[in-house]
Design a protein around this motif. Structure first.
Motif, PDB file in Angstrom:
ATOM      1  N   LYS A   1       0.922  -1.229  -0.026  1.00  0.00           N
ATOM      2  CA  LYS A   1       0.045  -0.019   0.190  1.00  0.00           C
ATOM      3  C   LYS A   1       0.489   0.628   0.157  1.00  0.00           C
ATOM      4  N   PHE A   2       0.894   2.041  -0.672  1.00  0.00           N
ATOM      5  CA  PHE A   2       1.181   3.436  -0.786  1.00  0.00           C
ATOM      6  C   PHE A   2       0.170   4.524  -0.120  1.00  0.00           C
ATOM      7  N   PRO A   3       1.389   5.725   0.005  1.00  0.00           N
ATOM      8  CA  PRO A   3       0.164   6.943   0.746  1.00  0.00           C
ATOM      9  C   PRO A   3      -0.412   7.598  -0.257  1.00  0.00           C
ATOM     10  N   ASN A   4      -1.722   8.698   0.015  1.00  0.00           N
ATOM     11  CA  ASN A   4      -2.727   9.023  -0.784  1.00  0.00           C
ATOM     12  C   ASN A   4      -1.993  10.182  -1.834  1.00  0.00           C
ATOM     13  N   ASN A   5      -1.142  10.429  -1.225  1.00  0.00           N
ATOM     14  CA  ASN A   5      -0.360  11.697  -2.477  1.00  0.00           C
ATOM     15  C   ASN A   5       0.543  10.716  -3.381  1.00  0.00           C
ATOM     16  N   PHE A   6       0.645   9.753  -3.291  1.00  0.00           N
ATOM     17  CA  PHE A   6       1.928   9.358  -3.612  1.00  0.00           C
ATOM     18  C   PHE A   6       1.467   9.235  -5.203  1.00  0.00           C
TER      19      PHE A   6
ATOM     20  N   LEU B   1       6.314  -5.649 -12.599  1.00  0.00           N
ATOM     21  CA  LEU B   1       5.425  -4.421 -12.066  1.00  0.00           C
ATOM     22  C   LEU B   1       5.935  -4.964 -10.361  1.00  0.00           C
ATOM     23  N   LYS B   2       5.129  -6.081 -10.462  1.00  0.00           N
ATOM     24  CA  LYS B   2       4.518  -6.592  -8.913  1.00  0.00           C
ATOM     25  C   LYS B   2       5.954  -6.460  -8.466  1.00  0.00           C
ATOM     26  N   GLY B   3       7.032  -6.857  -8.503  1.00  0.00           N
ATOM     27  CA  GLY B   3       8.215  -7.161  -7.465  1.00  0.00           C
ATOM     28  C   GLY B   3       8.316  -5.954  -8.006  1.00  0.00           C
ATOM     29  N   HIS B   4       8.170  -4.949  -9.069  1.00  0.00           N
ATOM     30  CA  HIS B   4       9.730  -3.421  -8.456  1.00  0.00           C
ATOM     31  C   HIS B   4       8.659  -3.135  -8.344  1.00  0.00           C
ATOM     32  N   ILE B   5       7.049  -2.500  -8.500  1.00  0.00           N
ATOM     33  CA  ILE B   5       6.477  -1.926  -7.444  1.00  0.00           C
ATOM     34  C   ILE B   5       6.898  -1.817  -5.491  1.00  0.00           C
ATOM     35  N   THR B   6       6.941  -2.638  -5.595  1.00  0.00           N
ATOM     36  CA  THR B   6       7.076  -3.681  -3.930  1.00  0.00           C
ATOM     37  C   THR B   6       8.200  -2.852  -3.552  1.00  0.00           C
ATOM     38  N   SER B   7       9.172  -3.273  -4.128  1.00  0.00           N
ATOM     39  CA  SER B   7      10.315  -2.109  -3.955  1.00  0.00           C
ATOM     40  C   SER B   7      10.813  -1.055  -3.753  1.00  0.00           C
ATOM     41  N   VAL B   8       9.865  -0.476  -4.929  1.00  0.00           N
ATOM     42  CA  VAL B   8       9.461   0.899  -4.921  1.00  0.00           C
ATOM     43  C   VAL B   8       9.231   0.988  -3.089  1.00  0.00           C
ATOM     44  N   ASN B   9       8.264   0.172  -2.855  1.00  0.00           N
ATOM     45  CA  ASN B   9       7.249   0.541  -1.096  1.00  0.00           C
ATOM     46  C   ASN B   9       8.396   0.445   0.015  1.00  0.00           C
TER      47      ASN B   9
ATOM     48  N   ASN C   1      -6.693   2.807  -6.927  1.00  0.00           N
ATOM     49  CA  ASN C   1      -6.298   2.247  -5.632  1.00  0.00           C
ATOM     50  C   ASN C   1      -5.785   3.129  -3.810  1.00  0.00           C
ATOM     51  N   GLY C   2      -4.039   2.431  -5.127  1.00  0.00           N
ATOM     52  CA  GLY C   2      -2.768   2.787  -4.522  1.00  0.00           C
ATOM     53  C   GLY C   2      -2.118   1.635  -3.514  1.00  0.00           C
ATOM     54  N   TRP C   3      -2.722   0.360  -4.081  1.00  0.00           N
ATOM     55  CA  TRP C   3      -2.682  -0.190  -3.123  1.00  0.00           C
ATOM     56  C   TRP C   3      -2.741  -1.263  -4.224  1.00  0.00           C
TER      57      TRP C   3
END
Ligand SMILES: CCOCCOc1ccc(-c2cn(C[C@@H]3NC[C@@H](O)[C@H]3O)nn2)cc1
Length: 447
Positions: A5-10, A376-384, A442-444
């Motif tokens: 999950k990412f912050p709402n302002n991300f 994308l799942k793997g790399h955005i998880t790394s961003v998170n 959704n941001g998540w």
């Protein structure tokens, strides 16, 4: 199941570049670029492909904006073709060129999408290349003039600006390795160009500030992570050289006011000196509000005294590869982002490019690109994970909205969330489009 999950302002976005999608290379008063020259020179681009038509986005931008609206992204990162604004690089402004980008930007804003504008995404006016291109210090002034023209024309409409995309590709890939336009193979020229790019960036930012332009400005280096094969100092040092060549070389001057000494030494040992003149580093230092980071792949590196400039060889650890042959290693994304934060502090960062080349085609009106969703799942998880570790990440912009002209690989390599049929120019939303749409809205997502 884990929720990421990412912050709402991300912020969530999608990226393209002018030469890769626009086409219409002889319309609207556009001048010739070095990529028109390079792509039309036999042997430079796979299958003899070129950007003459590309995705025809010059004419289809309204359709593309509607696709982005459906995607639900908040940011569209596009680039401006310098030779549309100044057909000869300098001189009289081409109003038709400005008018095109006003139409595009107005369409974005009317559809609730924020424009992020890259001023230089590799398509240098050929007329400037004929005068030496980025090797010629006068091109620095030409870029600053072009940048100022764009700032004034779009002040208040565009509030997120990037000066130069992937300076390592513009300097070293294009003028030392020779794989991209203009295809030179001269280390001294490439080092020279890398300095002129930073100087051009700094002068453009000075104009941005002097003109009190609304918004923020940065630039977008491409970076990689190289894990040492062993803890042997030779392996560690060789891997650091690869990381430093793309990251430290372009970020140290901005955040430290100097080039990394270990890379200066390496270039001097290879007869390539940095052409610094009095005052240059003052112009470059502290010249960003944020940086864009472009990341695609990581490698494992081992020292090999015979292995080229860096004395580094890649070690194939059996990682899965993309259809362009790059290793898939999300851990490297986390490592380079935390490396940058550790080295430079709490600088605001947008991920301005991250994506994968997988060439899945259309079957029964669908494109089942599961490998892109996994990447994308793997790399955005790394961003998170990086965000959770304190990296000041503001947003994630994936490469790319559309399949497009992938430089020397032509149209053989597909990076888009949307498939493009290059004969009919029909767009087809891929499975990854619908996955990313849910993330952007959704941001998540779950893994
Ligand atoms: C050692 C020899 O190496 C030969 C090829 O070496 C490279 C390195 C890097 C790239 C590369 C391509 N992209 C994707 C683009 N980023 C900007 C956008 O326009 C995308 O199309 N990023 N990096 C290509 C080739």
């Amino acid at each position: 199941m884990t929720i990421i999950k990412f912050p709402n302002n991300f912020k969530w976005g999608v990226a393209t570049a002018a030469y890769q999608i626009e086409g219409a290379v002889k319309e609207g008063g556009r001048g010739q670029s070095i990529w028109d020259t390079f792509a039309h020179t036999p042997g430079n681009v796979l299958n003899g492909d070129n950007g003459d038509v590309a995705c025809d986005s010059y004419h289809r931008y309204e359709e593309d904006v509607q696709i982005m609206k459906d995607l639900g992204v908040g940011i569209y990162r596009f680039s401006v073709s310098w030779p549309r604004i100044f057909p000869n690089g300098v001189g009289e402004v081409n109003q038709e060129g400005l008018d095109y980008y006003h139409r595009l930007v107005d369409e974005l804003i009317e559809n609730g999408i924020e424009p992020m504008c890259t001023l230089y995404h590799w398509d240098l006016p050929q007329a400037l290349q004929d005068q030496g291109g980025w090797e010629n210090r006068e091109t620095v002034e030409a870029f600053a003039n072009y940048a100022e023209t764009m700032f004034k024309a779009f002040n208040g409409k565009i509030k997120l600006w990037l000066t130069i995309n992937e300076p390592w590709c513009v300097s070293f890939l294009s003028n030392y390795i020779g794989a991209h336009a203009p295809g030179k193979k001269d280390l001294s020229a490439a080092v020279n160009i890398s300095h002129h790019l930073l100087l051009a960036h700094g002068k453009a930012v000075n104009k941005f500030r002097q003109c009190n332009i609304e918004g923020e400005i940065g630039f977008a280096p491409n970076v990689t992570w190289v894990e040492p094969y062993s803890r042997n100092q030779e392996d560690v040092d060789a891997s650091q050289r690869a990381i430093g060549w793309m990251a430290d070389w372009f970020l140290d001057p901005i955040f430290k006011g100097t080039y990394p000494s270990y890379m200066v030494d390496l270039f001097e040992e290879n007869n390539a000196d940095v052409p610094i003149m009095d005052g240059d580093m003052d112009i470059i230092r502290d010249s960003v509000d944020f940086i864009g980071i472009n990341y695609y792949e990581a490698n494992v590196g081992r020292f090999n005294s015979e292995a080229g400039l860096l004395q580094l060889e890649d070690v194939d650890m059996g990682y899965k590869k993309t259809d362009i042959g790059w290793f898939i290693e999300p851990e490297g994304f986390y490592k380079i982002l935390t490396y940058i934060a550790d080295r430079y502090g709490n600088i605001p960062i947008y991920i301005t490019e991250n994506g994968i080349c997988v060439n899945d085609g259309v079957e029964a009106g669908e494109v089942k690109d599961a490998r892109r969703i996994d990447y994308l799942k793997g790399h955005i998880t790394s961003v998170n994970r990086s965000l959770q570790s304190g990296v000041n990440l503001k947003g994630y912009i994936t490469w790319s909205l559309l399949d497009n002209f992938e430089w020397a690989e032509g149209y053989s390599k597909r990076f888009g969330l949307v498939h493009v049929n290059y004969r009919s120019l029909e767009r087809t939303k891929k499975d990854s489009f619908y996955w990313y749409k849910k993330v952007a809205e959704n941001g998540w997502f779950s893994v």
